[in-house]
Scaffold this active site. Structure first.
Site, mmCIF file in Angstrom:
data_model
loop_
_atom_site.group_PDB
_atom_site.id
_atom_site.type_symbol
_atom_site.label_atom_id
_atom_site.label_comp_id
_atom_site.label_asym_id
_atom_site.label_seq_id
_atom_site.Cartn_x
_atom_site.Cartn_y
_atom_site.Cartn_z
ATOM 1 C CE LYS A 287 0.750 1.824 3.439
ATOM 2 N NZ LYS A 287 1.957 2.482 3.954
ATOM 3 C CE1 TYR B 154 -1.871 0.074 7.789
ATOM 4 C CE2 TYR B 154 -0.619 2.066 7.417
ATOM 5 C CZ TYR B 154 -0.518 0.777 7.417
ATOM 6 O OH TYR B 154 0.594 -0.170 6.866
HETATM 7 P P1 NDP Z 1 12.342 1.131 2.173
HETATM 8 O O1 NDP Z 1 13.295 2.550 1.573
HETATM 9 O O2 NDP Z 1 12.910 0.832 3.454
HETATM 10 O O3 NDP Z 1 12.653 0.171 1.114
HETATM 11 C C1 NDP Z 1 12.263 0.182 -0.283
HETATM 12 C C2 NDP Z 1 13.383 -0.386 -1.199
HETATM 13 O O4 NDP Z 1 12.924 -0.360 -2.464
HETATM 14 C C3 NDP Z 1 14.845 -0.138 -1.014
HETATM 15 O O5 NDP Z 1 15.602 -0.677 -0.043
HETATM 16 C C4 NDP Z 1 15.187 -0.477 -2.476
HETATM 17 O O6 NDP Z 1 15.495 -2.118 -2.430
HETATM 18 C C5 NDP Z 1 13.866 -0.527 -3.451
HETATM 19 N N1 NDP Z 1 14.082 0.638 -4.384
HETATM 20 C C6 NDP Z 1 14.150 0.533 -5.644
HETATM 21 N N2 NDP Z 1 13.937 1.670 -6.410
HETATM 22 C C7 NDP Z 1 14.256 2.526 -4.921
HETATM 23 C C8 NDP Z 1 14.428 4.014 -5.062
HETATM 24 N N3 NDP Z 1 14.481 4.686 -6.296
HETATM 25 N N4 NDP Z 1 14.609 4.467 -3.830
HETATM 26 C C9 NDP Z 1 14.502 3.944 -2.914
HETATM 27 N N5 NDP Z 1 14.236 2.594 -2.892
HETATM 28 C C10 NDP Z 1 14.278 1.986 -3.975
HETATM 29 O O7 NDP Z 1 10.846 1.256 2.122
HETATM 30 P P2 NDP Z 1 9.666 0.434 2.962
HETATM 31 O O8 NDP Z 1 10.293 -1.004 2.710
HETATM 32 O O9 NDP Z 1 9.602 1.149 4.386
HETATM 33 O O10 NDP Z 1 8.611 0.796 1.939
HETATM 34 C C11 NDP Z 1 8.117 0.026 0.831
HETATM 35 C C12 NDP Z 1 6.798 0.053 0.364
HETATM 36 O O11 NDP Z 1 6.115 -0.673 1.486
HETATM 37 C C13 NDP Z 1 6.139 1.363 0.310
HETATM 38 O O12 NDP Z 1 5.079 1.335 -0.569
HETATM 39 C C14 NDP Z 1 5.368 1.424 1.669
HETATM 40 O O13 NDP Z 1 4.271 2.205 1.866
HETATM 41 C C15 NDP Z 1 5.197 0.029 1.925
HETATM 42 N N6 NDP Z 1 5.283 -0.233 3.510
HETATM 43 C C16 NDP Z 1 4.189 -1.079 4.179
HETATM 44 C C17 NDP Z 1 3.953 -1.242 5.531
HETATM 45 C C18 NDP Z 1 2.724 -2.167 6.000
HETATM 46 O O14 NDP Z 1 2.865 -2.273 7.078
HETATM 47 N N7 NDP Z 1 2.098 -2.762 5.129
HETATM 48 C C19 NDP Z 1 5.042 -0.828 6.497
HETATM 49 C C20 NDP Z 1 6.016 -0.094 5.704
HETATM 50 C C21 NDP Z 1 6.061 0.084 4.445
HETATM 51 P P3 NDP Z 1 16.732 -2.802 -3.130
HETATM 52 O O15 NDP Z 1 17.954 -1.951 -2.825
HETATM 53 O O16 NDP Z 1 16.532 -4.222 -2.857
HETATM 54 O O17 NDP Z 1 16.387 -2.416 -4.515
#
Ligand code: NDP
Length: 371
Positions: free
Chosen positions: A138, A223
């Site tokens: 989401k 949420y």
């Molecule tokens: P993070 O920044 O921790 O991780 C995102 C990952 O996406 C990065 O580590 C990277 O992984 C990849 N990525 C690819 N392109 C990009 C870019 N241009 N900039 C940054 N990262 C990029 O974010 P979150 O994991 O917190 O959030 C990711 C998604 O999950 C969002 O949509 C958020 O809303 C959702 N979310 C949902 C939650 C829930 O409870 N349902 C809780 C937290 C987040 P790599 O290096 O492997 O390519």
């Protein structure tokens, strides 16, 4: 009439220890469950090995019907670490350039997209074209137009599209929904949703309009939007909204800091909600109805979720949301199970249409009617 045990079994929690059963009841409960699972297993590749991807991967270790079998990442060092940690073979590792080749990989049934919001659309459509089911975090996309394209692409490719709405499987949330559906609370009248926290690092993608598609509303306000819908049990027919920005340096153009918004529902019920990146302690739902009320605080964090109604505390055991979510999503994808609250692309799209309406109401200062 549904019993507490029927209810837990319905949501797939029969295998966890249930503290309100006596010891002998618990033993009977456990022996009636098949300890050796030999049903279908959903083989999942995670795309985006960041903060939340890590939480999902750890939670999947305890799943019996879902297994992490692949990764898609732009960071080679993370791929190496995950390969070692989760025993993932080289042939199941991809980057953002070559992941279309997953089409020919029989070890992967579904890809879980856990990247910044504005990347979801293109990534989900590519996964669909590769013929794999998709779970998308989401917000599903950054607006309803993109969300619709994703739903259409998955339909065309005949793959399932699910959204990571983990609260739709959370026992206390589901118990309040059951009470409301079975008329125990009477006619629902009012919902209040408070969703917010103080966001840190100003350089993170969540504060970059291009990657986030907005601000707090996209990330945390969603949420309260989703919660208003599953707590009231209706779709809003109108939206009003007001924005406050106290720090225009941190929260640049296109990144909302605080929005208060209100919904009206066809039955006459109303909702009043707050979405913010600038206040802590805001994770609370309150539902008022003709014959009772329900409160959850915290209502959407990783738990334990705390809930009570006019009848007393809700005593369901804490579950790891992401473990239950992945077990349930495996059953939805592989066995056609129907969840109590939908988690499909259409459900994601409903929230996006409301987010579009909230932003329009902020922009115009007018009440926005929803179809
Ligand atoms: P993070 O920044 O921790 O991780 C995102 C990952 O996406 C990065 O580590 C990277 O992984 C990849 N990525 C690819 N392109 C990009 C870019 N241009 N900039 C940054 N990262 C990029 O974010 P979150 O994991 O917190 O959030 C990711 C998604 O999950 C969002 O949509 C958020 O809303 C959702 N979310 C949902 C939650 C829930 O409870 N349902 C809780 C937290 C987040 P790599 O290096 O492997 O390519």
């Amino acid at each position: 009439m549904s019993t507490r045990r029927d209810f837990l079994q319905k949501i797939g929690l029969s295998a966890i220890t249930i503290p309100f059963l006596t010891e002998s009841e618990q033993m009977k409960e456990q022996s009636s469950n098949n300890p050796k699972y030999d049903g279908p297993v959903l083989r999942v590749a995670i795309m985006g090995l960041g903060g939340y991807g890590t939480i999902v991967a750890e939670a999947m270790k305890n799943c019996k019907s879902a297994k992490l079998t692949g990764v898609i990442s732009g960071t080679p060092s993370k791929i190496k670490n995950w390969q070692a940690k989760y025993n993932i073979p080289e042939k199941n590792c991809y980057n953002y350039e070559n992941f279309d080749a997953v089409k020919n990989n029989p070890d992967i049934d579904a890809i879980y997209v856990i990247t910044p919001n504005s990347l979801h659309k293109e990534q989900v459509i590519r996964v669909a074209k590769a013929g794999k089911h998709v779970i998308c975090e989401k917000p599903m996309a950054i607006n309803a137009k993109e969300g619709q394209e994703m739903v259409d692409a998955c339909k065309k490719a005949n793959v399932k599209l699910l959204v990571g709405y983990r609260m739709h499987f959370e026992p206390k949330t589901l118990e309040i929904i059951r009470m409301r559906k079975e008329g125990e609370l009477g006619k629902t009248l009012f919902f209040q949703g408070l969703s917010g926290f103080v966001i840190g690092d100003p350089t993170q993608w969540r504060l970059n309009a291009k990657l986030a598609g907005g601000g707090a509303m996209m990330d945390i306000g969603i949420y309260s939007i989703n919660g208003a819908r599953y707590m009231i049990g209706e779709e809003p027919s109108w939206v009003t909204a007001q924005e406050t920005k106290t720090d225009p340096v941190k929260f640049k153009e296109g990144v909302d800091e605080t929005i208060q918004f209100q919904f009206g529902f066809p039955s006459g019920a109303v909702a009043s909600c707050l979405s913010t990146y600038n206040m802590n302690n805001l994770d609370r739902f309150f539902l008022d109805a003709e014959n009772g009320w329900a409160e959850m605080w915290p209502s959407t964090n990783y738990g334990p979720i705390m809930g009570r109604t006019n009848k007393g505390e809700l005593n369901y055991p804490h579950v790891t949301h992401q473990t239950v979510q992945m077990e349930e999503m495996s059953a939805i994808i592989l066995q056609g199970k129907k969840p109590i609250v939908p988690v499909d692309g259409e459900e994601g799209l409903r929230d996006l249409k409301i987010i579009d309406a909230v932003y329009e109401a902020v922009r115009t200062g007018k009440k926005v009617m929803l179809k």
